[in-house]
Design an enzyme around this catalytic site. Structure first.
Site, mmCIF file in Angstrom:
data_model
loop_
_atom_site.group_PDB
_atom_site.id
_atom_site.type_symbol
_atom_site.label_atom_id
_atom_site.label_comp_id
_atom_site.label_asym_id
_atom_site.label_seq_id
_atom_site.Cartn_x
_atom_site.Cartn_y
_atom_site.Cartn_z
ATOM 1 C CD GLU A 280 -1.808 -2.382 1.297
ATOM 2 O OE1 GLU A 280 -2.642 -3.254 0.979
ATOM 3 O OE2 GLU A 280 -0.692 -2.662 1.800
ATOM 4 C CG HIS B 235 -9.207 -7.904 8.023
ATOM 5 N ND1 HIS B 235 -8.498 -8.629 8.945
ATOM 6 C CD2 HIS B 235 -8.552 -8.038 6.846
ATOM 7 C CE1 HIS B 235 -7.460 -9.191 8.338
ATOM 8 N NE2 HIS B 235 -7.461 -8.839 7.071
#
Length: 375
Positions: free
Chosen positions: A98, A167
């Site tokens: 990322e 998450h």
């Protein structure tokens, strides 16, 4: 890599030609109306996909990048079909890094392109937060307006189901605290389609927080929502349900919970007004305060942690601007102040439920015993 992208996107076009194309793109926002009276339906997934498709077709500077956005059609199939239509120069599969691909995206935006960066979950955006905040959000101010960063960071945010703490976190309050960023959180298909178009056209960096559990949900939309010119204004909330007894603010999936709670409350004689925030930054303080001055009571609902949350900012705004109109303490309904549990029974306790909103409304309307008195 950026030079290749630039070359591909601008191949065969002069700068003047490309500027002309951009000037012919539709207006930034359509007039405010209610668009949910039609029998036609659209899923949130299709709304996002169609918005990406139309904006890529309208503007050759728009391109997509992220993990599995191309060959796999997107982890949640939001980018389905776009690789075949626009090719690998405009739909770029990236390595699982990322920080790397977000930095490339910000650099491309410096260069005048319009990247749409997908995070498989916004929890993973923490790997890239330096680029989002220090490189993207602050550049326009630090350059005295000489550098615009037209980039969209999008993907699922908040709790899904059974995926654990790493998450399941809501980052709305994190990003909304940063000057230079715009933060949007759609609920319905109308929201998703209209706000994503607005985000892509915006000259500044936009954090676009979706909800994984809403992707497959269908919502009624009017013919106007299907029109390629459809767009929603950034910074404007929507009153999903009018009422006179209490105001309930919510965003993303919690809007649906608030609407269901309002139906239950209506059967008990409490007429709730439900506000879909849509935009977390800028926040539509005017709509919220106008509603509270009418209902004299307020509940804020969010999945995120209670401390320093979106609800806390709304409370501060109402206390500053409309304190004299309040007939009861403000109620905040938020996620539990713990990392998201994995066990299903504990997960449910950690996320706001419809009954939590109903109980809060009854307390605010003095229909039940306050929490302090029952402890």
């Amino acid at each position: 890599m950026l030079g290749i992208i630039r070359q591909k996107l601008g191949a065969g076009s002069s700068s003047a030609t490309m500027l002309g194309q951009l000037q012919r793109i539709r207006p930034a926002a359509s007039a405010l109306r209610s668009f949910s009276s039609s029998a036609k339906e659209m899923t949130v997934r299709d709304a996002l996909n169609s918005a990406l498709d139309e904006e890529m077709s309208a503007d050759p500077k728009v391109f997509l990048m992220g993990e599995e956005v191309g060959e796999y059609q997107g982890a949640y199939k939001i980018t389905k079909g776009l690789l075949d239509k626009y090719g690998p120069e405009r739909v770029l599969d990236t390595p699982i890094t990322e920080a790397g691909f977000t930095g490339i995206g910000v650099g491309a935006a410096y260069y005048g392109l319009k990247p749409v960066v997908e995070f498989m979950t916004f929890n993973f955006s923490m790997q890239a937060i330096d680029h989002i905040i220090n490189s993207a959000a602050k550049s326009n101010y630090m350059s005295a307006g000489q550098i615009n960063v037209p980039i969209v960071f999008r993907g699922p945010n908040g709790a899904a189901a059974g995926v654990g703490a790493q998450h399941s976190q809501c980052y709305a309050a994190w990003f909304a605290a940063v000057p230079g960023l715009k933060v949007l959180a759609p609920y319905s298909s109308e929201d998703a389609r209209g706000l994503l178009k607005a985000a892509i056209r915006d000259p500044d960096p936009v954090v676009f927080l979706e909800n994984e559990l809403l992707y497959g949900e269908s919502f009624p939309v009017s013919a106007e929502v299907f029109d390629s010119s459809f767009c929603l204004p950034i910074g404007k909330a929507k009153i999903e349900r009018e009422g006179k007894d209490i105001t309930i603010t919510a965003f993303s999936k919690m809007v649906g919970y608030a609407l269901q709670a309002a139906e239950i409350l209506a059967k008990e004689g409490i007429n709730a007004e439900v506000i879909n925030l849509r935009s977390i930054r800028p926040l539509d303080r005017a709509t919220i305060n106008t509603s509270v001055r009418k209902t004299n009571r307020l509940i804020t609902v969010e999945e995120g942690f209670p401390q320093h949350g979106v609800g806390a900012e709304i409370c501060a705004s109402v206390v500053e601007e409309s304190f004299g109109y309040l007939d009861a303490p403000v109620e905040r309904v938020a996620g539990a102040d713990v990392p998201m549990p994995y066990a299903a029974n504990l997960e449910r306790l950690a996320v706001p439920q419809i009954e939590d909103i109903v109980r809060a409304a009854k307390r605010a309307c003095y229909r039940s015993v306050p929490l302090a008195a029952s402890a």
